[in-house]
Design an enzyme around this catalytic site. Structure first.
Site, short mmCIF file in Angstrom:
data_model
loop_
_atom_site.label_atom_id
_atom_site.label_comp_id
_atom_site.label_asym_id
_atom_site.label_seq_id
_atom_site.Cartn_x
_atom_site.Cartn_y
_atom_site.Cartn_z
N ARG A 71 84.27 -27.54 1.30
CA ARG A 71 84.43 -26.60 0.20
C ARG A 71 85.34 -27.16 -0.89
O ARG A 71 84.97 -27.28 -2.05
CB ARG A 71 84.99 -25.27 0.74
N HIS A 94 99.57 -25.49 2.86
CA HIS A 94 98.38 -25.98 2.16
C HIS A 94 98.90 -26.96 1.11
O HIS A 94 99.45 -26.54 0.08
CB HIS A 94 97.63 -24.81 1.52
N HIS A 104 98.67 -30.48 -1.40
CA HIS A 104 97.85 -31.43 -2.15
C HIS A 104 98.64 -32.72 -2.35
O HIS A 104 99.87 -32.71 -2.40
CB HIS A 104 97.44 -30.84 -3.50
N CYS A 153 91.56 -28.05 -6.97
CA CYS A 153 91.15 -26.79 -7.58
C CYS A 153 90.66 -27.04 -9.01
O CYS A 153 91.37 -27.66 -9.80
CB CYS A 153 92.33 -25.82 -7.59
N ASN A 212 93.37 -32.21 -1.20
CA ASN A 212 94.32 -31.86 -0.16
C ASN A 212 94.84 -33.11 0.54
O ASN A 212 94.27 -34.20 0.40
CB ASN A 212 93.62 -30.99 0.90
#
Length: 322
Positions: free
Chosen positions: A16, A217, A219, A250, A263
């Protein structure tokens, strides 16, 4: 400082997170093949797609078809992202989507407006509606995440107390309703975190809610992703979102001509854990092959290191045989 965790869980988001930021689209069969390859690695949670506006994110326009195409492996959860009621309904109607309750919050008004067309306070006000819906649908509460928790390309530095405050509010709101306590995720959406700020934010969250389970989460926008993971491991954090081959970013987190970076790289971080004796339940060699498949599909070099350098397994086997 807690001991290093004995086991670390990776929530794979590459299918995703990775494809949503690409400027072009990719064949459905190729994306399904990547999900299927990841299913054979020991990963038990794979984020397949997002159910969002096809106009805003055309790369995810065929999410239903992707869920119809993948080969499900028993014991693997295949989940998705949604941002609004329509996306939630699409996810519930699609084949085999693992639906869990989640709360998304913001530590930056500027990014909230860009990503969700609302302020951070307005996003918080929507949570009651989501919790009502999850309760009515019998959907278990699982996670609350605050985006831009360490800094924002559009707003600047973020006070960690603000990010932590959002998660404390979410946790207490769920408890007040008699719902399960969500795992609390700090999201470094635009790569502003460093090891010191990781320790500070995780420490503040633990002080506020000692009983809460914490996840990250992260990056790797500015190259500090692995260092931030190491700092988190030293704080006892054992849940991470990650992307195979370092895919992703994103589409609304870039600034100027830049785009949000991917990520933390799943196979590189699994390698880090294994080298330190931390279990993951993941077949690293199979994961590296999945990363190489991702690179072939994308058609350009991807930022993962291990997929290019190789693991130390073959070297150690040669040494043992000598």
């Amino acid at each position: 400082m807690p001991d290093l965790p004995k086991h670390v869980h990776f929530h794979e988001e590459g299918p995703r997170e990775g494809f949503q930021i690409e400027r072009g689209t990719f064949p459905l069969a190729d994306r399904a093949a990547l999900v299927d390859a990841l299913s054979e690695t020991g990963l038990d949670e794979i984020q397949v797609a997002s159910f969002v506006s096809p106009k805003a994110v055309p790369q995810m326009a065929d999410s239903e078809a992707l869920f119809d195409t993948i080969k499900r492996k028993p014991g693997v959860r295949y989940d998705a992202v949604w941002l609004n009621e329509r996306g939630y309904e699409r996810a519930r109607a699609a084949t085999g989507v693992h639906i869990t309750g989640r709360i998304a919050l913001y530590a930056s008004d500027a990014f909230a407006l860009r990503n969700n067309n609302c302020t951070a306070a307005e996003m918080r006000a929507r949570v009651d509606g989501w919790l009502d819906r999850y309760a009515a649908d019998g959907v278990p509460m699982e996670r609350a995440l605050v985006m831009a928790a360490f800094g924002c390309n559009f707003e600047g530095s973020v006070d960690p107390a603000r990010a932590v405050g959002e998660l404390v509010w979410a946790w207490k709101t769920c408890r007040a309703r008699g719902m399960a306590s969500p795992r609390l995720y700090l999201a470094d959406t635009m790569g502003w975190a460093n090891p010191q700020s990781i320790r500070r934010a995780v420490g503040l969250l633990r002080e506020a809610l000692p009983e809460a389970e914490v996840g990250l989460h992260l990056h790797d926008t500015r190259g500090l992703g692995p260092a931030n993971v190491m700092a988190a491991l030293e704080m006892g954090v054992s849940h991470f979102d990650s992307s195979v081959a370092g895919l992703g970013g994103c589409p609304f987190a870039g600034h100027g001509d830049s785009r949000g970076a991917g990520n933390i790289c799943t196979e590189d971080m699994v390698f880090l854990c294994h080298e330190m004796g931390i279990g993951t339940g993941i077949d690293l060699e199979a994961l590296v092959e999945a990363a190489r498949l991702a690179e072939r599909i994308i058609g350009r070099p991807l930022p993962g290191r291990l997929m290019h350098a190789g693991t130390l397994t073959a070297y150690r086997q040669r040494r043992a045989a000598a």
